[in-house]
Motif scaffolding. Structure first.
Motif, short mmCIF file in Angstrom:
data_model
loop_
_atom_site.label_atom_id
_atom_site.label_comp_id
_atom_site.label_asym_id
_atom_site.label_seq_id
_atom_site.Cartn_x
_atom_site.Cartn_y
_atom_site.Cartn_z
N ARG A 107 0.83 -1.22 0.00
CA ARG A 107 0.00 0.00 0.00
C ARG A 107 0.86 1.26 0.00
O ARG A 107 0.60 2.21 -0.73
N LYS A 108 1.89 1.24 0.83
CA LYS A 108 2.78 2.41 0.91
C LYS A 108 3.52 2.60 -0.42
O LYS A 108 3.67 3.73 -0.90
N SER B 84 2.10 6.50 -6.95
CA SER B 84 1.09 7.46 -7.43
C SER B 84 1.61 8.89 -7.37
O SER B 84 1.46 9.65 -8.32
N GLU B 85 2.21 9.22 -6.24
CA GLU B 85 2.74 10.58 -6.07
C GLU B 85 3.88 10.84 -7.04
O GLU B 85 3.97 11.94 -7.61
N GLU C 163 2.46 1.71 -3.42
CA GLU C 163 1.51 2.22 -4.42
C GLU C 163 1.23 3.70 -4.20
O GLU C 163 1.07 4.45 -5.16
N GLN C 164 1.18 4.13 -2.94
CA GLN C 164 0.99 5.56 -2.65
C GLN C 164 2.18 6.37 -3.16
O GLN C 164 2.01 7.39 -3.83
N GLU C 165 3.39 5.90 -2.86
CA GLU C 165 4.59 6.61 -3.33
C GLU C 165 4.66 6.60 -4.86
O GLU C 165 5.04 7.60 -5.48
N ARG D 182 -6.58 3.28 -9.08
CA ARG D 182 -5.64 2.61 -8.18
C ARG D 182 -6.30 1.32 -7.73
O ARG D 182 -7.47 1.31 -7.34
N SER E 288 6.82 -3.35 -4.68
CA SER E 288 7.35 -2.72 -3.47
C SER E 288 8.07 -3.76 -2.64
O SER E 288 7.58 -4.88 -2.47
#
Length: 129
Positions: free
Chosen positions: A10-11, A17-18, A13-15, A30, A56
């Motif tokens: 999850r972390k 995306s950003e 995928e967040q990074e 997402r 990741s």
């Protein structure tokens, strides 16, 4: 501190995306799912649709994360992309759309505050139609 795999994913995928947003990509989806098919990220950059597989890991890594996108995973990504393109969720897309398959790896170090991103646009060309 040992990080659990779903948290790292999850972390990551967040990074991812950003990171892609900073490159000018518009995030369309997402964790898009249709039955057993899944896409980590779907982005739009100009007239290019990018299907992005995010890998990741927490350091140390035994092999480069992007190497974990083998033929079977590629086949599933192509099937998922076709499902996405035929879904109502795709929204308005350019008429002259090009579709690309990318891999983005995020490797976290220590407590996870430090990380490295490696982006491989157009990482593979589908052999499956």
């Amino acid at each position: 501190m040992k990080t659990h795999r779903p948290t790292v994913g999850r972390k990551g995928e967040q990074e991812a995306s950003e990171y892609l947003a900073r490159l000018g990509h518009r995030i369309l989806a997402r964790n898009w799912r249709s039955g057993h098919l899944e896409l980590d990220l779907v982005t739009l950059s100009g007239n290019e649709l990018h299907i992005v597989e995010v890998k990741s890991r927490t350091a140390p890594v035994m092999a480069e994360p992007q190497r974990n996108v083998g033929r079977e995973k590629q086949r599933r990504l192509v099937a998922a992309a076709q499902a996405f393109l035929h879904s109502d969720e795709r929204g308005e897309l350019p008429a002259d759309l090009d579709v690309y398959f990318d891999v983005l790896s995020v490797v976290f170090y220590g407590t996870g505050a430090d990380f490295a991103v490696d982006y491989f646009p157009k990482a593979f060309i589908p052999l499956y139609a």
